[in-house]
Design a protein around this motif. Structure first.
Motif, PDB file in Angstrom:
ATOM      1  N   PRO A 175       0.898  -1.242  -0.070  1.00  0.00           N
ATOM      2  CA  PRO A 175       0.038   0.024  -0.069  1.00  0.00           C
ATOM      3  C   PRO A 175       0.751   1.338   0.075  1.00  0.00           C
ATOM      4  O   PRO A 175       2.143   1.121   0.394  1.00  0.00           O
ATOM      5  CB  PRO A 175      -0.746  -0.024   1.302  1.00  0.00           C
ATOM      6  CG  PRO A 175       0.059  -0.764   2.262  1.00  0.00           C
ATOM      7  CD  PRO A 175       1.041  -1.868   1.434  1.00  0.00           C
ATOM      8  N   PRO A 176       0.452   2.511  -0.254  1.00  0.00           N
ATOM      9  CA  PRO A 176       1.230   3.697  -0.505  1.00  0.00           C
ATOM     10  C   PRO A 176       1.342   3.955   0.909  1.00  0.00           C
ATOM     11  O   PRO A 176       0.677   4.210   1.692  1.00  0.00           O
ATOM     12  CB  PRO A 176       0.187   4.661  -1.221  1.00  0.00           C
ATOM     13  CG  PRO A 176      -0.883   3.980  -1.604  1.00  0.00           C
ATOM     14  CD  PRO A 176      -1.019   2.536  -0.926  1.00  0.00           C
ATOM     15  N   PRO A 177       2.877   4.556   1.264  1.00  0.00           N
ATOM     16  CA  PRO A 177       3.040   5.230   2.562  1.00  0.00           C
ATOM     17  C   PRO A 177       2.496   6.345   2.666  1.00  0.00           C
ATOM     18  O   PRO A 177       2.163   7.201   1.640  1.00  0.00           O
ATOM     19  CB  PRO A 177       4.509   5.027   2.928  1.00  0.00           C
ATOM     20  CG  PRO A 177       4.759   4.926   1.281  1.00  0.00           C
ATOM     21  CD  PRO A 177       3.921   4.266   0.363  1.00  0.00           C
ATOM     22  N   LYS A 178       2.399   7.072   3.935  1.00  0.00           N
ATOM     23  CA  LYS A 178       2.055   8.348   3.830  1.00  0.00           C
ATOM     24  C   LYS A 178       3.021   9.466   3.816  1.00  0.00           C
ATOM     25  O   LYS A 178       2.746  10.608   3.878  1.00  0.00           O
ATOM     26  CB  LYS A 178       1.538   8.574   5.581  1.00  0.00           C
ATOM     27  CG  LYS A 178       0.236   7.616   5.819  1.00  0.00           C
ATOM     28  CD  LYS A 178      -0.453   8.067   7.129  1.00  0.00           C
ATOM     29  CE  LYS A 178      -1.519   7.081   7.147  1.00  0.00           C
ATOM     30  NZ  LYS A 178      -2.064   7.081   8.999  1.00  0.00           N
ATOM     31  N   VAL A 179       4.523   8.967   3.385  1.00  0.00           N
ATOM     32  CA  VAL A 179       5.466   9.854   3.200  1.00  0.00           C
ATOM     33  C   VAL A 179       6.323   9.571   1.832  1.00  0.00           C
ATOM     34  O   VAL A 179       6.096   8.252   1.483  1.00  0.00           O
ATOM     35  CB  VAL A 179       6.334   9.951   4.318  1.00  0.00           C
ATOM     36  CG1 VAL A 179       5.910  10.620   5.737  1.00  0.00           C
ATOM     37  CG2 VAL A 179       6.994   8.496   4.641  1.00  0.00           C
TER      38      VAL A 179
END
Length: 261
Positions: A175-179
């Motif tokens: 999943p895409p990280p937040k940073v």
């Protein structure tokens, strides 16, 4: 083959962009003639596919059993070079008794621990090419005087030349990280041993940064400073203003202070 599901508790974010994987693999140069590479946390092998195109012999270490099973099916030719284990605890000399390089997409939650392990292995790890949280990557590559400069910056720069290569957006992960992520390369320098007690050097660096806003005179109060040295202007500086050589000098002076007491 059925895909591996990324596991949150392992900090897994699988890279999906092949062009970025290729750029990371191409950044592995095999410094100092080293012909073995250990990939940490290969997941489903997106980076592995490109590392296999390099001339170096590739080894994989992975803690996730589901990924291990997947990797054995995908790369039967690697056989025993696929290791189920935790790099932080694994004795790499069992499979890599000589010098080796490291590559990988490091889990954000243990990237700093991996680098402290690299420091323990610094006599054998000649190169590291990795992707990690951009903030940590910038900190490691930061020069003195920068707000990002910290403990890992000093310790790693004592034994490695460090380059920040490029930034990677969250959108290319599952999943895409937040940073954002950053890719860096560490290349072993010519330093074999620091000109001071290395264990004390680690303690002095950590002590200096323990209270970043304080001058070193205050931050290093618990260390034994000789009477003569206490008035030295270097102690009026903050830790982030000192490079490796200055921290070596500081450690030497603390050694002298201990010897005179």
């Amino acid at each position: 083959m059925e895909k591996v599901k990324p596991k949150k508790h392992l900090g897994q974010h699988f890279l999906t962009d092949l062009s970025i994987a290729e750029r990371i693999a191409q950044a592995v140069k095999g410094h100092d003639g080293v012909n073995k590479v250990l990939e940490i946390g290969p997941g489903m092998g997106v980076l592995t596919d490109f590392l296999l195109k390099n001339p170096q012999e590739l080894y994989l270490i992975e803690i996730d059993r589901e990924s291990i099973a997947y990797l054995h099916k995908k790369y039967p030719q690697l056989g025993e070079r696929i290791i189920e284990g935790d790099y932080l605890k694994y004795d790499a000399s069992r499979i890599l008794p000589e010098k080796y390089s490291i590559a990988g997409n490091f889990p954000y939650n243990i990237s700093s621990q991996i680098f402290f392990r690299v420091l323990e292995e610094k006599d054998r790890v000649t190169e590291v090419v990795c992707m990690l949280q951009k903030e940590v990557a910038m900190r490691i590559a930061s020069p003195k005087g920068n707000k990002d400069y910290g403990i890992l910056s000093v310790l790693l720069q004592a034994w490695y030349d460090i380059e920040y290569l490029f930034t990677v957006p969250p959108t290319v992960f599952n999943p895409p990280p937040k940073v954002n992520s950053g890719v860096i390369r560490l290349t072993r320098n010519s330093v074999q041993k620091l000109d001071c007690d290395e264990k004390l050097f680690f303690k002095v660096v950590k002590g200096g940064f323990s209270t970043r806003r304080k001058t070193l005179r205050n931050a290093l109060k618990s260390f034994e400073l000789s009477e003569d040295f206490r008035s030295n202007p270097i102690l009026d500086k903050r830790a982030e203003q000192l490079g490796v050589e200055e921290f070596v000098f500081l450690t030497q002076q603390i050694e002298k202070g201990r010897g005179s007491n």
